[in-house]
Scaffold this motif. Structure first.
Motif, mmCIF file in Angstrom:
data_model
loop_
_atom_site.group_PDB
_atom_site.id
_atom_site.type_symbol
_atom_site.label_atom_id
_atom_site.label_comp_id
_atom_site.label_asym_id
_atom_site.label_seq_id
_atom_site.Cartn_x
_atom_site.Cartn_y
_atom_site.Cartn_z
ATOM 1 N N GLU A 187 -9.728 19.020 21.884
ATOM 2 C CA GLU A 187 -8.346 19.297 21.504
ATOM 3 C C GLU A 187 -7.886 18.455 20.330
ATOM 4 O O GLU A 187 -7.076 18.873 19.513
ATOM 5 C CB GLU A 187 -7.444 19.024 22.711
ATOM 6 N N ALA A 188 -8.437 17.243 20.277
ATOM 7 C CA ALA A 188 -7.883 16.290 19.335
ATOM 8 C C ALA A 188 -8.326 16.526 17.893
ATOM 9 O O ALA A 188 -9.150 15.821 17.343
ATOM 10 C CB ALA A 188 -8.260 14.882 19.760
ATOM 11 N N SER A 189 -7.803 17.587 17.311
ATOM 12 C CA SER A 189 -8.009 17.755 15.887
ATOM 13 C C SER A 189 -6.763 17.195 15.216
ATOM 14 O O SER A 189 -5.655 17.537 15.584
ATOM 15 C CB SER A 189 -8.162 19.241 15.561
ATOM 16 N N ASP A 190 -6.948 16.308 14.263
ATOM 17 C CA ASP A 190 -5.787 15.660 13.672
ATOM 18 C C ASP A 190 -5.218 16.443 12.507
ATOM 19 O O ASP A 190 -4.224 16.066 11.911
ATOM 20 C CB ASP A 190 -6.139 14.235 13.232
ATOM 21 N N ASP A 191 -5.861 17.556 12.188
ATOM 22 C CA ASP A 191 -5.404 18.325 11.050
ATOM 23 C C ASP A 191 -4.061 18.997 11.362
ATOM 24 O O ASP A 191 -3.943 19.737 12.331
ATOM 25 C CB ASP A 191 -6.464 19.379 10.710
ATOM 26 N N ILE A 192 -3.107 18.748 10.526
ATOM 27 C CA ILE A 192 -1.762 19.289 10.755
ATOM 28 C C ILE A 192 -1.768 20.821 10.762
ATOM 29 O O ILE A 192 -0.979 21.455 11.449
ATOM 30 C CB ILE A 192 -0.776 18.723 9.691
ATOM 31 N N LYS A 193 -2.744 21.403 10.064
ATOM 32 C CA LYS A 193 -2.793 22.873 9.994
ATOM 33 C C LYS A 193 -3.134 23.505 11.345
ATOM 34 O O LYS A 193 -2.879 24.668 11.579
ATOM 35 C CB LYS A 193 -3.828 23.309 8.951
ATOM 36 N N ASP A 194 -3.761 22.708 12.214
ATOM 37 C CA ASP A 194 -4.108 23.232 13.535
ATOM 38 C C ASP A 194 -3.011 23.023 14.562
ATOM 39 O O ASP A 194 -3.134 23.444 15.704
ATOM 40 C CB ASP A 194 -5.385 22.553 14.052
ATOM 41 N N LYS A 195 -1.965 22.332 14.149
ATOM 42 C CA LYS A 195 -0.891 22.046 15.107
ATOM 43 C C LYS A 195 0.181 23.123 15.024
ATOM 44 O O LYS A 195 0.380 23.737 13.976
ATOM 45 C CB LYS A 195 -0.248 20.692 14.784
ATOM 46 N N THR A 196 0.847 23.308 16.151
ATOM 47 C CA THR A 196 1.878 24.352 16.192
ATOM 48 C C THR A 196 3.258 23.749 16.376
ATOM 49 O O THR A 196 3.451 22.826 17.168
ATOM 50 C CB THR A 196 1.599 25.311 17.368
ATOM 51 N N LEU A 197 4.192 24.305 15.647
ATOM 52 C CA LEU A 197 5.590 23.924 15.811
ATOM 53 C C LEU A 197 6.296 25.043 16.568
ATOM 54 O O LEU A 197 6.161 26.213 16.213
ATOM 55 C CB LEU A 197 6.235 23.751 14.431
ATOM 56 N N SER A 198 7.023 24.693 17.633
ATOM 57 C CA SER A 198 7.800 25.712 18.354
ATOM 58 C C SER A 198 9.273 25.502 18.074
ATOM 59 O O SER A 198 9.792 24.409 18.282
ATOM 60 C CB SER A 198 7.585 25.595 19.862
ATOM 61 N N LEU A 199 9.928 26.548 17.624
ATOM 62 C CA LEU A 199 11.377 26.483 17.495
ATOM 63 C C LEU A 199 11.983 27.165 18.702
ATOM 64 O O LEU A 199 11.561 28.256 19.082
ATOM 65 C CB LEU A 199 11.853 27.202 16.238
ATOM 66 N N LEU A 200 12.961 26.532 19.331
ATOM 67 C CA LEU A 200 13.565 27.088 20.536
ATOM 68 C C LEU A 200 14.996 27.499 20.200
ATOM 69 O O LEU A 200 15.814 26.648 19.864
ATOM 70 C CB LEU A 200 13.585 26.031 21.637
ATOM 71 N N VAL A 201 15.263 28.774 20.275
ATOM 72 C CA VAL A 201 16.574 29.240 19.825
ATOM 73 C C VAL A 201 17.320 30.008 20.916
ATOM 74 O O VAL A 201 16.988 31.152 21.229
ATOM 75 C CB VAL A 201 16.410 30.191 18.614
ATOM 76 N N PRO A 202 18.337 29.373 21.537
ATOM 77 C CA PRO A 202 19.161 30.107 22.491
ATOM 78 C C PRO A 202 20.122 31.015 21.729
ATOM 79 O O PRO A 202 20.683 30.599 20.721
ATOM 80 C CB PRO A 202 19.940 29.008 23.228
ATOM 81 N N MET A 203 20.284 32.231 22.180
ATOM 82 C CA MET A 203 21.178 33.145 21.461
ATOM 83 C C MET A 203 22.057 33.912 22.434
ATOM 84 O O MET A 203 21.574 34.558 23.352
ATOM 85 C CB MET A 203 20.368 34.151 20.653
ATOM 86 N N TYR A 204 23.339 33.813 22.205
ATOM 87 C CA TYR A 204 24.290 34.542 23.037
ATOM 88 C C TYR A 204 25.282 35.252 22.125
ATOM 89 O O TYR A 204 26.047 34.593 21.423
ATOM 90 C CB TYR A 204 24.997 33.575 23.980
ATOM 91 N N ASN A 205 25.218 36.543 22.111
ATOM 92 C CA ASN A 205 26.075 37.358 21.220
ATOM 93 C C ASN A 205 26.062 36.857 19.783
ATOM 94 O O ASN A 205 27.091 36.527 19.212
ATOM 95 C CB ASN A 205 27.510 37.381 21.745
ATOM 96 N N GLU A 206 24.877 36.788 19.220
ATOM 97 C CA GLU A 206 24.749 36.255 17.864
ATOM 98 C C GLU A 206 24.360 37.328 16.856
ATOM 99 O O GLU A 206 23.793 37.014 15.809
ATOM 100 C CB GLU A 206 23.701 35.120 17.837
ATOM 101 N N SER A 207 24.633 38.589 17.146
ATOM 102 C CA SER A 207 24.135 39.639 16.250
ATOM 103 C C SER A 207 24.605 39.447 14.808
ATOM 104 O O SER A 207 23.903 39.801 13.871
ATOM 105 C CB SER A 207 24.542 41.017 16.767
ATOM 106 N N GLU A 208 25.775 38.828 14.640
ATOM 107 C CA GLU A 208 26.259 38.637 13.267
ATOM 108 C C GLU A 208 25.401 37.675 12.456
ATOM 109 O O GLU A 208 25.292 37.807 11.250
ATOM 110 C CB GLU A 208 27.691 38.082 13.305
ATOM 111 N N VAL A 209 24.843 36.662 13.139
ATOM 112 C CA VAL A 209 24.092 35.663 12.369
ATOM 113 C C VAL A 209 22.585 35.899 12.353
ATOM 114 O O VAL A 209 21.885 35.324 11.525
ATOM 115 C CB VAL A 209 24.326 34.219 12.885
#
Ligand code: UDP
Ligand code: MG
Length: 330
Positions: A7-29
């Motif tokens: 697992e321990a690959s130090d290459d940043i390209k192999d790492k994943t970033l997760s964005l967590l976005v809660p959305m409640y009635n956000e169709s406008e944005v």
């Protein structure tokens, strides 16, 4: 982790970033949000995924996210069966996310995606948590600013953990920190407290918070007040202890006063008047008792909620995850 490759690959390209976005009635944005976020993510070296949680929206938020998810498999959707609130929505996103670094972010672009690159850089330099602190609260009303300040000072005085002032949910957290948070099962989820609880090496960067891009805030003062009570009672038992001390103090004073009254009666006989002092004492004690009973109720209510042990959220459908993940309910 899926395959047995080391697992321990130090290459940043192999790492994943997760964005967590809660959305409640956000169709406008949503259209602007994806436009901005994709541009920012296009410029970073890491792999990425965006976990959107549709928190039981009544507008076409869900359809808009589905359309985005259909175009890009890195955009994923968890759809709740009703509105559960921002905290459960974030918790769901945390549960489903696979990233090595995770960032909760609001859909209304009040958390500037532009600083994500800087957060990643700090993370690569060894920070496990990178907080984003609002340089000023100019975009808020005076009352909101003042009450927020009071809240932070009361909270930090009363609880064992420190939550940094003017740092919201928008922060980068290493997988290790999130793994700790995932094991915290409480139903009352005061996220800022939960996020701070694990500790780990933390740095802070400052940013200017913008006003909402489109749409309106989903929080009013009543909600914020309840949020504050929930925050304090989730992380401190100080208020009940204050009751104990106050009770002890009043008991001591009463004892002294009792001796005074008895001595006086023995020396100068029965003294009938005394309505004023009596009524004051009765009302005062009655008030204090009711106050602390309410406070006890606050904690009992919380215990009740925990023992019922209901799931925090109910997922109606999930798009973009592997099958085994789809029927996760917490
Ligand atoms: N949100 C949510 N469920 C709710 C209320 C809000 O998922 O019940 C989301 C909302 O869509 C937004 C974020 O939480 O992405 C922050 O909400 P908002 O901007 O209304 O809060 P404020 O910025 O005023 O604190
Ligand atoms: Mg907002």
């Amino acid at each position: 982790m899926v395959h047995s490759t080391p697992e321990a690959s130090d290459d940043i390209k192999d790492k994943t970033l997760s964005l967590l976005v809660p959305m409640y009635n956000e169709s406008e944005v949503i259209p602007v949000f994806f436009q901005v976020i994709k541009k920012v993510l296009g410029e970073i070296e890491m792999q990425w995924e965006i976990i959107c949680v549709d928190d039981g929206s009544t507008d076409d938020t869900k359809a808009l996210i589905e359309a985005e998810a259909a175009q890009d498999s890195r955009i994923k959707l968890i759809s709740f069966s009703r509105n559960f609130g921002k905290e459960p929505a974030m918790t769901a996103a945390l549960d489903y996310a696979k990233g090595d670094a995770l960032i909760p972010i609001d859909a209304d672009l009040q958390d500037p995606p532009e600083i994500i690159a800087e957060m990643i850089e700090k993370w690569q330099n060894g920070a496990q948590v990178v907080c984003a602190k609002r340089a000023s609260r100019e975009s808020d009303t005076l009352i909101k600013r003042q009450t927020a300040h009071w809240f932070y000072s009361v909270f930090n005085q009363m609880s064992d953990i420190m939550i940094p002032e003017n740092v919201g949910d928008f922060r980068l957290m290493d997988k290790r920190v999130v793994d700790v948070i995932r094991t915290m099962p409480e139903k009352d989820r005061f996220m800022k407290g939960l996020f701070s609880w694990p500790g780990f090496e933390t740095t802070t960067i400052e940013f200017e918070r913008q006003s909402r891009e489109q749409g309106t805030s989903k929080f009013n003062y009543w909600k914020l007040w309840n949020f504050a009570i929930s925050g304090i009672t989730s992380f401190s038992t100080m208020p009940i202890r204050a009751g104990t001390y106050l009770g002890m103090l009043i008991a001591c004073l009463s004892f002294v006063y009792g001796i005074v009254v008895i001595t006086k009666t023995m020396i100068s006989g029965v003294d009938v008047p005394g309505y004023a002092s009596l009524i004051v004492i009765i009302l005062f004690l009655g008030g204090i008792q009711l106050f602390f009973m309410g406070l006890l109720g606050e904690y009992i209510g919380r215990i009740y909620k925990e023992v019922k042990n209901r799931p925090l959220y109910v997922v109606e459908s999930a798009v973009g995850f592997r099958q085994s993940q789809n029927d996760k309910t917490k």
